[in-house]
Design an enzyme around this catalytic site. Structure first.
Site, mmCIF file in Angstrom:
data_model
loop_
_atom_site.group_PDB
_atom_site.id
_atom_site.type_symbol
_atom_site.label_atom_id
_atom_site.label_comp_id
_atom_site.label_asym_id
_atom_site.label_seq_id
_atom_site.Cartn_x
_atom_site.Cartn_y
_atom_site.Cartn_z
ATOM 1 N N ASP A 30 -10.246 17.476 4.812
ATOM 2 C CA ASP A 30 -9.498 16.268 4.778
ATOM 3 C C ASP A 30 -8.933 16.180 3.417
ATOM 4 O O ASP A 30 -9.889 16.297 2.309
ATOM 5 C CB ASP A 30 -10.086 15.014 5.263
ATOM 6 C CG ASP A 30 -9.024 13.715 5.600
ATOM 7 O OD1 ASP A 30 -8.834 13.541 6.759
ATOM 8 O OD2 ASP A 30 -8.333 13.193 4.627
ATOM 9 N N ASN A 86 -9.551 8.809 16.014
ATOM 10 C CA ASN A 86 -8.903 7.612 16.058
ATOM 11 C C ASN A 86 -7.664 7.745 17.003
ATOM 12 O O ASN A 86 -6.783 8.528 17.136
ATOM 13 C CB ASN A 86 -8.246 7.386 14.566
ATOM 14 C CG ASN A 86 -9.430 6.954 13.880
ATOM 15 O OD1 ASN A 86 -10.468 6.480 14.088
ATOM 16 N ND2 ASN A 86 -9.338 7.382 12.361
ATOM 17 N N SER A 94 -3.291 7.721 11.973
ATOM 18 C CA SER A 94 -2.157 7.624 11.194
ATOM 19 C C SER A 94 -1.360 8.855 11.192
ATOM 20 O O SER A 94 -0.226 9.008 10.847
ATOM 21 C CB SER A 94 -2.707 7.650 9.740
ATOM 22 O OG SER A 94 -3.498 8.523 9.198
ATOM 23 N N VAL A 95 -1.862 10.167 11.996
ATOM 24 C CA VAL A 95 -1.064 11.464 12.178
ATOM 25 C C VAL A 95 -1.152 11.641 13.321
ATOM 26 O O VAL A 95 -2.219 11.703 14.529
ATOM 27 C CB VAL A 95 -1.743 12.309 11.346
ATOM 28 C CG1 VAL A 95 -1.126 13.758 11.738
ATOM 29 C CG2 VAL A 95 -1.895 12.164 9.970
ATOM 30 N N HIS A 99 -6.668 14.733 16.506
ATOM 31 C CA HIS A 99 -7.633 15.599 15.406
ATOM 32 C C HIS A 99 -8.936 14.862 15.536
ATOM 33 O O HIS A 99 -9.110 13.583 15.831
ATOM 34 C CB HIS A 99 -7.099 15.469 14.052
ATOM 35 C CG HIS A 99 -6.760 13.984 13.650
ATOM 36 N ND1 HIS A 99 -5.424 13.721 13.883
ATOM 37 C CD2 HIS A 99 -7.262 13.236 12.876
ATOM 38 C CE1 HIS A 99 -5.225 12.432 13.625
ATOM 39 N NE2 HIS A 99 -6.360 12.118 12.918
ATOM 40 N N HIS A 101 -12.203 14.001 13.536
ATOM 41 C CA HIS A 101 -12.672 13.981 12.121
ATOM 42 C C HIS A 101 -14.444 14.333 12.286
ATOM 43 O O HIS A 101 -15.176 13.798 12.988
ATOM 44 C CB HIS A 101 -12.904 12.538 11.451
ATOM 45 C CG HIS A 101 -11.590 11.954 11.551
ATOM 46 N ND1 HIS A 101 -10.932 11.692 9.950
ATOM 47 C CD2 HIS A 101 -10.590 11.346 12.156
ATOM 48 C CE1 HIS A 101 -9.633 11.239 10.218
ATOM 49 N NE2 HIS A 101 -9.517 10.897 11.467
#
Ligand code: 5GP
Length: 113
Positions: A30, A86, A94-95, A99, A101
């Protein structure tokens, strides 16, 4: 449709520190780490978010989690780690490219903020 940021990272059109890749997933550091180890692992196929995953994505989602655990192990997170996905605005996404994390390298608080 235009490519997502993470599709461009997967295709190496944008620079990133890739730590693992195969034909289905790519893991990279990240750019704005929230823990000493903060790696993102993404499917090459751009599912926007987990809420939009389809039954035909089942094997890919399983592969993503299995590889997340493998990447965490190879990163030396023997004391434990956290996997986070998320989803949507309130989830902190936000993307818009699914994904996971992989966070570790320090004790992580609970509950999350
Ligand atoms: P989200 O908030 O969607 O769950 O997570 C997106 C993550 O992508 C954030 O932790 C953010 O730091 C990371 N990120 C955003 N842009 C880039 C980039 O260009 N390169 C890398 N390596 N990470 C990024």
């Amino acid at each position: 449709m235009s490519q997502t940021l993470f599709e461009r990272i997967c295709a190496r059109e944008l620079p990133s520190a890739i730590v693992y890749e195969d034909d289905k997933v790519v893991a990279f550091k990240d750019v704005n780490p929230k823990a000493p180890t903060h790696i993102l692992i993404v499917p090459r196929h751009p599912i926007p978010r987990v809420a939009e995953a389809q039954p035909e994505d089942q094997a890919l989602l399983g592969h993503l989690l299995l590889k997340a655990a493998e990447v965490a192990s190879k990163a030396g997170l023997s004391g434990g780690y956290r996997l986070v996905i998320n989803n949507g605005r309130d989830g902190g996404e936000s993307v818009p490219h699914l994904h996971v994390h992989i966070l570790g390298g320090r004790p992580l608080g609970w509950p999350p903020g």
